[in-house]
Design an enzyme around this catalytic site. Structure first.
Site, PDB file in Angstrom:
ATOM      1  N   GLU B  38       0.863  -1.191   0.000  1.00  7.86           N
ATOM      2  CA  GLU B  38       0.000   0.000   0.000  1.00  7.86           C
ATOM      3  C   GLU B  38       0.902   1.245   0.000  1.00  7.86           C
ATOM      4  O   GLU B  38       1.940   1.257   0.674  1.00  7.86           O
ATOM      5  CB  GLU B  38      -0.833  -0.052   1.294  1.00  7.86           C
ATOM      6  N   LYS B 109      -9.544   2.055  -1.914  1.00 11.68           N
ATOM      7  CA  LYS B 109      -9.726   1.386  -0.615  1.00 11.68           C
ATOM      8  C   LYS B 109     -11.077   1.710  -0.009  1.00 11.68           C
ATOM      9  O   LYS B 109     -11.413   2.878   0.206  1.00 11.68           O
ATOM     10  CB  LYS B 109      -8.600   1.799   0.340  1.00 11.68           C
ATOM     11  N   CYS B 142      -4.965  -3.429   2.536  1.00 11.12           N
ATOM     12  CA  CYS B 142      -4.718  -3.472   3.981  1.00 11.12           C
ATOM     13  C   CYS B 142      -5.966  -3.771   4.814  1.00 11.12           C
ATOM     14  O   CYS B 142      -6.455  -4.887   4.791  1.00 11.12           O
ATOM     15  CB  CYS B 142      -4.031  -2.167   4.391  1.00 11.12           C
ATOM     16  N   VAL B 169       0.160  -2.548  10.745  1.00 12.54           N
ATOM     17  CA  VAL B 169       0.842  -2.271  12.016  1.00 12.54           C
ATOM     18  C   VAL B 169       0.331  -3.190  13.137  1.00 12.54           C
ATOM     19  O   VAL B 169       1.049  -3.457  14.093  1.00 12.54           O
ATOM     20  CB  VAL B 169       0.680  -0.790  12.442  1.00 12.54           C
TER      21      VAL B 169
END
Lengths: 263, 263
Positions: B38, B109, B142, B169
């Site tokens: 991304e 997205k 993501c 993350v």
């Protein structure tokens, strides 16, 4: 609240013996919600429709549901447990939810697996959430885990806990339940069985144990061994499942984009 | 067919440098489909809308898409890669699919994460499947991983491979992609980044690496390290994703019970 499961090896067709074993093992438990495996008193590997019909029971008047209600009354708890349900000539792979006051609800397995499709009628109940006071609970039976629509429907209806009676033979479900909990921010209690069955010349089925309790954050609070009886009861806070805010910007269910899904 | 990903640490705002690094590393690859992270050329941690606008690019006329098309042409491959897309004053967190002949499609997205919601407009493209000859591919970016509806929509539209540019993350996605593949019988290629960013007084973000290729049976063919650059290319047979029969009795998508889902 205290939730738990009892993982054991039912003996096929020995309903009275399996009920006795469960009653004995749970005689002193202190909990609010106990989950037992799929078909926990009948066994799993049916080899004919006649065999299913002979072991299936009416709900709530059959021996299994009556015994579960006695147990719920004695221990002041709620129980979710799987059994073959007979309604007239139709048999379902069902799970009942019972409490001290009796039967609360019945869930009929939606997604039948493998030869279950020969012996059971696919469930017609859909997915219901019941408020048992200490939490709102929904039920999935075993293979329903593979269909994200099932757990999602229960979460959208407000379930805090997915009660998941199972007879798992394939390896993937215990890890996948972590995903189910994360993607819905709910607890799950999977009660699987152990042991194996090899009946009527059919392939041996070995059940994988690994019953577990998973949190809305995807933490496995406890996972049972693969091949040993296991009675586990844990404290959880079901209100953790009601906060769907992932951070100040994201709310899990609000952020769904229904307009873009083609399901 | 040969599919792969390139996991690396983009330098924030250094578009030319990141494009150069990718071009160099991929200069000799032999594959049919390459997935990049991304926002692979811009970096992730934007701290203002103005910053996003200054780094966002039109598609296909911006520098990033043009370079990707050159790369696709040179290496006779298809590439899926994330970039900030500008259309007039509106910016999307997008991913492009390009091939030797140019731009094939753009995915914007759908589910924006955390402060992305401040800087980007939620995607309006929905979920598209493109036939690149060797396979039918769909794109998730993501955080879309958390929403089973996204992967399901792509599977229902015939995707063989979920291409998944990411800047992860949180720790859960790599394992959850196994569930996404199992529940849809598709491949996934997650291209995550490594390194960390700490910009404009904001909390440090450390990316978890662990890019991976997963099969329709839930097998992780390769998972990258958490903190090292990794270029991986593997052989897969995309037709494995087209057989949705789990056994003689169950077909994954046919067995959905749309009448009982309340989504």
């Amino acid at each position: 609240m205290r939730v738990g499961y009892f993982q054991f090896a039912p003996a096929f067709g020995e309903v009275a013996r399996n009920l006795e074993l469960v009653t004995t093992r749970l005689a002193t438990v202190q909990c609010d919600l106990m989950v037992l495996p799929e078909l926990f008193a009948s066994g799993y590997q049916f080899v004919s429709k006649e065999e299913v019909e002979s072991l299936a029971e009416p709900v709530p008047d059959g021996a299994t549901t009556k015994r579960l209600i006695e147990l719920a009354r004695d221990r002041h708890m709620h129980v979710v447990a799987g059994l073959p349900e007979r309604q007239g000539k139709v048999c379902y792979n069902s799970a009942v939810l019972v409490g001290p006051a009796g039967l609360i609800g019945t869930y009929r397995k939606t997604h039948l697996f493998f030869e279950e499709t020969l012996y059971f009628t696919p469930g017609d109940t859909g997915f219901t959430v019941w408020d048992i006071g200490s939490a709102k609970v929904g039920v999935l039976v075993c293979f329903d885990w593979l269909y994200p629509e099932a757990a999602r429907t229960l979460a959208l209806k407000g379930a805090d806990i997915l009660c998941h009676p199972s007879n798992l033979v394939l390896p993937h479900c215990p890890d996948a339940m972590v995903t189910r909990c994360l993607e819905n921010r709910v607890f799950s209690v999977t009660a699987n069985r152990i042991g194996s069955e090899e009946r009527g010349g059919k392939e041996r089925l070995t059940y994988i144990g690994a019953s577990e309790v998973v949190t809305p954050r995807g933490r496995i609070l406890h996972r049972a061994p693969r091949d040993q009886e296991d009675l586990t009861i844990l404290d959880i806070d079901p209100t953790e499942a009601r906060n769907k805010a992932l951070n100040p910007y994201n709310d899990l269910l609000r952020d769904r984009r229904k307009d873009l899904y083609e399901l």
